[in-house]
Enzyme design. Structure first.
Site, PDB file in Angstrom:
ATOM      1  N   CYS A   1      22.025 -21.028  -9.378  1.00 14.32           N
ATOM      2  CA  CYS A   1      22.744 -22.278  -9.644  1.00 14.32           C
ATOM      3  C   CYS A   1      24.027 -21.940 -10.380  1.00 14.32           C
ATOM      4  O   CYS A   1      24.058 -21.042 -11.217  1.00 14.32           O
ATOM      5  CB  CYS A   1      21.887 -23.208 -10.511  1.00 14.32           C
ATOM      6  SG  CYS A   1      22.631 -24.847 -10.762  1.00 14.32           S
TER       7      CYS A   1
ATOM      8  N   GLY B   1      18.779 -24.867  -8.384  1.00 13.81           N
ATOM      9  CA  GLY B   1      20.028 -25.256  -7.749  1.00 13.81           C
ATOM     10  C   GLY B   1      20.442 -26.690  -7.999  1.00 13.81           C
ATOM     11  O   GLY B   1      19.679 -27.508  -8.508  1.00 13.81           O
ATOM     12  N   GLU B   2      21.678 -26.978  -7.648  1.00 12.37           N
ATOM     13  CA  GLU B   2      22.246 -28.321  -7.795  1.00 12.37           C
ATOM     14  C   GLU B   2      22.367 -28.922  -6.393  1.00 12.37           C
ATOM     15  O   GLU B   2      23.250 -28.533  -5.610  1.00 12.37           O
ATOM     16  CB  GLU B   2      23.612 -28.222  -8.487  1.00 12.37           C
ATOM     17  CG  GLU B   2      24.449 -29.481  -8.445  1.00 12.37           C
ATOM     18  CD  GLU B   2      23.723 -30.737  -8.922  1.00 12.37           C
ATOM     19  OE1 GLU B   2      23.074 -30.713  -9.974  1.00 12.37           O
ATOM     20  OE2 GLU B   2      23.795 -31.756  -8.200  1.00 12.37           O
TER      21      GLU B   2
ATOM     22  N   CYS C   1      23.889 -24.749 -17.091  1.00 10.24           N
ATOM     23  CA  CYS C   1      23.344 -25.466 -18.254  1.00 10.24           C
ATOM     24  C   CYS C   1      22.683 -24.431 -19.164  1.00 10.24           C
ATOM     25  O   CYS C   1      21.928 -23.576 -18.700  1.00 10.24           O
ATOM     26  CB  CYS C   1      22.334 -26.523 -17.817  1.00 10.24           C
ATOM     27  SG  CYS C   1      23.082 -27.800 -16.774  1.00 10.24           S
TER      28      CYS C   1
ATOM     29  N   ASN D   1      11.389 -26.666 -22.285  1.00 12.52           N
ATOM     30  CA  ASN D   1      10.578 -25.509 -21.919  1.00 12.52           C
ATOM     31  C   ASN D   1      11.320 -24.259 -22.344  1.00 12.52           C
ATOM     32  O   ASN D   1      12.507 -24.126 -22.059  1.00 12.52           O
ATOM     33  CB  ASN D   1      10.329 -25.496 -20.413  1.00 12.52           C
ATOM     34  CG  ASN D   1       9.431 -26.640 -19.988  1.00 12.52           C
ATOM     35  OD1 ASN D   1       8.319 -26.774 -20.495  1.00 12.52           O
ATOM     36  ND2 ASN D   1       9.920 -27.497 -19.103  1.00 12.52           N
TER      37      ASN D   1
ATOM     38  N   SER E   1      20.342 -35.492 -14.826  1.00 15.28           N
ATOM     39  CA  SER E   1      19.965 -34.662 -15.973  1.00 15.28           C
ATOM     40  C   SER E   1      21.029 -34.845 -17.043  1.00 15.28           C
ATOM     41  O   SER E   1      22.065 -34.192 -17.017  1.00 15.28           O
ATOM     42  CB  SER E   1      19.863 -33.204 -15.529  1.00 15.28           C
ATOM     43  OG  SER E   1      18.903 -33.108 -14.497  1.00 15.28           O
ATOM     44  N   LEU E   2      20.762 -35.738 -17.979  1.00 16.74           N
ATOM     45  CA  LEU E   2      21.809 -36.141 -18.921  1.00 16.74           C
ATOM     46  C   LEU E   2      21.815 -35.249 -20.168  1.00 16.74           C
ATOM     47  O   LEU E   2      22.802 -34.614 -20.472  1.00 16.74           O
ATOM     48  CB  LEU E   2      21.600 -37.615 -19.295  1.00 16.74           C
ATOM     49  CG  LEU E   2      22.816 -38.334 -19.843  1.00 16.74           C
ATOM     50  CD1 LEU E   2      23.918 -38.433 -18.807  1.00 16.74           C
ATOM     51  CD2 LEU E   2      22.438 -39.732 -20.336  1.00 16.74           C
ATOM     52  N   HIS E   3      20.749 -35.281 -20.928  1.00 17.26           N
ATOM     53  CA  HIS E   3      20.513 -34.388 -22.080  1.00 17.26           C
ATOM     54  C   HIS E   3      21.418 -34.615 -23.280  1.00 17.26           C
ATOM     55  O   HIS E   3      21.106 -34.172 -24.393  1.00 17.26           O
ATOM     56  CB  HIS E   3      20.578 -32.904 -21.699  1.00 17.26           C
ATOM     57  CG  HIS E   3      19.742 -32.536 -20.518  1.00 17.26           C
ATOM     58  ND1 HIS E   3      18.395 -32.798 -20.447  1.00 17.26           N
ATOM     59  CD2 HIS E   3      20.065 -31.951 -19.330  1.00 17.26           C
ATOM     60  CE1 HIS E   3      17.923 -32.372 -19.283  1.00 17.26           C
ATOM     61  NE2 HIS E   3      18.920 -31.880 -18.586  1.00 17.26           N
TER      62      HIS E   3
ATOM     63  N   GLU F   1      11.898 -20.616  -5.448  1.00 23.18           N
ATOM     64  CA  GLU F   1      10.568 -21.100  -5.796  1.00 23.18           C
ATOM     65  C   GLU F   1      10.453 -22.590  -5.492  1.00 23.18           C
ATOM     66  O   GLU F   1      11.436 -23.326  -5.550  1.00 23.18           O
ATOM     67  CB  GLU F   1      10.298 -20.866  -7.288  1.00 23.18           C
ATOM     68  CG  GLU F   1      10.185 -19.379  -7.611  1.00 23.18           C
ATOM     69  CD  GLU F   1      10.003 -19.098  -9.094  1.00 23.18           C
ATOM     70  OE1 GLU F   1       9.198 -18.213  -9.419  1.00 23.18           O
ATOM     71  OE2 GLU F   1      10.659 -19.737  -9.925  1.00 23.18           O
TER      72      GLU F   1
ATOM     73  N   SER G   1      17.930 -34.962  -7.724  1.00 21.06           N
ATOM     74  CA  SER G   1      18.248 -34.829  -9.149  1.00 21.06           C
ATOM     75  C   SER G   1      19.558 -34.070  -9.293  1.00 21.06           C
ATOM     76  O   SER G   1      19.745 -33.030  -8.667  1.00 21.06           O
ATOM     77  CB  SER G   1      17.118 -34.072  -9.852  1.00 21.06           C
ATOM     78  OG  SER G   1      17.396 -33.921 -11.223  1.00 21.06           O
TER      79      SER G   1
ATOM     80  N   CYS H   1       9.913 -27.597 -15.521  1.00 17.77           N
ATOM     81  CA  CYS H   1      11.331 -27.929 -15.373  1.00 17.77           C
ATOM     82  C   CYS H   1      12.215 -26.875 -16.009  1.00 17.77           C
ATOM     83  O   CYS H   1      12.067 -26.556 -17.181  1.00 17.77           O
ATOM     84  CB  CYS H   1      11.648 -29.240 -16.074  1.00 17.77           C
ATOM     85  SG  CYS H   1      10.901 -30.644 -15.325  1.00 17.77           S
TER      86      CYS H   1
END
Ligand code: SAH
Length: 368
Positions: free
Chosen positions: A113, A172-173, A117, A301, A225-227, A93, A202, A344
Site C-alpha cells: 500500500c 491496499g487502498e 498510515c 493492533n 478510515s478516519l482515526h 492475504e 473501505s 485490521c
C-alpha cells in the site's frame, strides 16, 4: 485488465471476453462455464458438464492467478487467514471471519500500500502493485472454496441463509486501484449474487475515488478510515490527509450520502495517548454528526513499526460514551485474528517475498 507483467487468469476475463474465447463452441458453453464459476462457485476442473478437453484448454490458456501458500486459524477456527502467492511472487492475504449468521471475507486490493498510515503494517512495508480483477475475485472464490461446502451452498439475497459480506479491508487502498476493484464488485454483485449492501469499500479518504463511487449505480457501503478529526494529527498518522484534507473529505462524503442513501461509517483505531481523549471524541462527533456517520472503534493492533499501544478498555468505553453524549453512535469492534496477525492493519505479507526470493525460507514474522 491484468496485472502488469502477468498473463490474464480466468477471472480476469469478463463474460464477453470469455465468450470470444469460446467462439466456435455451442452458445450454451459460455453459460455453463460462467455460471459454474460464479453462480455455483466451482473450480473449472469440476465443471463436469463441460467437455474435459475444453476445460483443460481453458485452464492452460488462463491459469489461476493465486496459489495458496498457507492458512492460519484463530478464534477457535472462526477466523482464518489465507496467504496467497501471485504469479510474479508477490504475496497477499485475505481473512475469513465466521459469525453466527454471516461470513465476512476481508480481501486485498493491492500488493502492499502506498498510503503510508503510520500504524498500519501494510503501510509500513510500502507499495508493490495493483491487483488485477482476477486476483481480487479469486481471493473470494478461493477462500469460499477453502472454507468448505457449507459456505459454498450459498447465501445471497436471492437465497437467504448465512449472508456473505465482502469487505475491502485487507491490504491496499481500493480507491487507488479503482478499475479492478469496481470490476470485482460488479462480478460479486452481478454474477455471484452478493448484494451491494453486503459489499463494503473501505478507504483512507481518496476523494476522486469517492466521487467515482458516488456516480456508480450500485450503492455499496462506504467505510472511511478516519482515526483523527483534526488535520494536524491526521496529516501525521494518515499522510494522504495532506492531499485530501478533512474539510474536502467531508464534502465528498456528504455527496456520497446524498447520491447513494447509504450510511457511511468511520473506522477509528484507538491509539493510547494519541487520539483517545474526550476532546478527540468531541472533535470526531462534530465531524461525524452532520454526516450521520456510524463510528467503529478498533483497539489499535500492535504492528512492528509503530511504538504505540491500544487504548485501555475503560478509555475506549468512555470514548464511546462521549461520542454517544454528542449524538453519535459507536460500536467497539470485536478484535478477530490478532494472534495470527490477521486483524485490521496487521496484514503485511510481502515481508515474506524477500524471504522467498532468497530461497532461504526463513521463518516469517507471522510464524514466530
Ligand atoms: N486502505 C483502506 C483499506 C484498508 S482497511 C483503508 O484505509 O480503509 C484496514 C483498516 O484497518 C483501516 O480502517 C485501517 O485504518 C485499519 N488499521 C490499520 N492498521 C491498524 C492497526 N494497527 N490497528 C487497528 N486498525 C488498523
Amino acid at each position: 485488465m491484468t496485472a502488469p507483467g502477468t498473463d490474464p487468469s480466468l477471472c480476469d476475463l469478463g463474460r464477453a471476453e470469455l465468450g470470444e474465447l469460446l467462439d466456435g463452441e455451442p452458445a450454451y458453453r459460455l453459460d455453463q462455464v460462467w455460471d459454474g464459476l460464479y453462480r455455483q462457485r466451482r473450480p473449472l476442473a469440476e465443471l463436469t458438464n463441460v467437455p474435459k478437453s475444453l476445460r483443460q484448454a481453458i485452464g492452460e490458456l488462463l491459469p489461476p492467478a493465486l496459489t495458496l501458500v498457507r492458512t492460519q486459524s484463530a478464534d477457535r477456527g472462526t477466523t482464518t487467514k489465507h496467504l496467497w502467492s501471485l504469479r510474479d511472487g508477490h504475496l497477499v492475504e485475505s481473512v475469513l471471519m465466521r459469525y453466527r449468521n454471516r461470513t465476512t471475507l476481508c480481501i486485498s486490493s493491492q500488493a502492499g500500500c502506498a498510503m503510508a498510515c503510520s500504524f498500519c503494517a501494510t503501510g509500513q512495508v510500502g507499495f508493490d502493485r495493483n491487483l488485477s480483477v482476477g486476483e481480487i475475485v479469486e481471493q473470494v472464490l478461493g477462500t469460499l472454496r477453502e472454507a468448505g461446502s457449507d459456505e459454498r451452498a450459498i447465501k445471497s439475497e436471492a437465497a437467504p441463509g448465512r449472508a456473505i459480506n465482502v469487505v475491502f479491508m485487507g491490504m491496499g487502498e481500493p480507491l487507488a486501484n479503482y478499475e479492478a476493484v469496481w470490476a470485482a464488485v460488479e462480478r460479486f454483485h452481478g454474477d455471484m449474487g452478493i448484494g451491494a449492501r453486503h459489499i463494503t469499500v473501505s478507504t483512507v479518504g481518496v476523494i476522486p475515488g469517492i466521487a467515482r463511487l458516488a456516480a456508480e449505480a450500485l450503492p455499496v457501503n462506504l467505510a472511511v478510515s478516519l482515526h483523527a478529526a483534526n488535520d494536524r494529527l491526521r496529516n501525521r498518522i494518515a499522510p494522504i490527509n495532506r492531499t485530501y484534507p478533512l474539510r474536502d473529505l467531508a464534502r465528498s462524503l456528504a455527496d456520497y450520502r446524498r447520491a447513494k442513501r447509504r450510511r457511511i461509517s468511520f473506522e477509528w483505531a484507538m491509539i493510547g495517548g494519541i487520539n483517545d481523549t474526550d476532546r478527540d471524541a468531541a472533535e470526531l462527533a462534530a465531524y461525524a454528526r452532520p454526516l450521520a456517520a456510524h463510528v467503529n472503534l478498533i483497539p489499535l493492533n500492535p504492528t512492528p513499526g509503530y511504538g504505540h499501544q491500544p487504548s485501555p478498555a475503560g478509555r475506549i468505553e468512555q470514548f464511546a460514551a462521549e461520542l454517544s453524549s454528542h449524538g453519535v453512535n459507536a460500536t467497539v469492534r470485536q478484535n478477530r485474528g490478532t494472534s495470527i496477525d490477521a486483524a485490521c492493519g496487521q496484514l503485511r505479507a510481502d515481508k515474506l517475498v524477500s524471504v522467498r526470493k532468497d530461497g532461504r525460507g526463513a521463518r516469517s514474522r507471522a510464524e514466530r
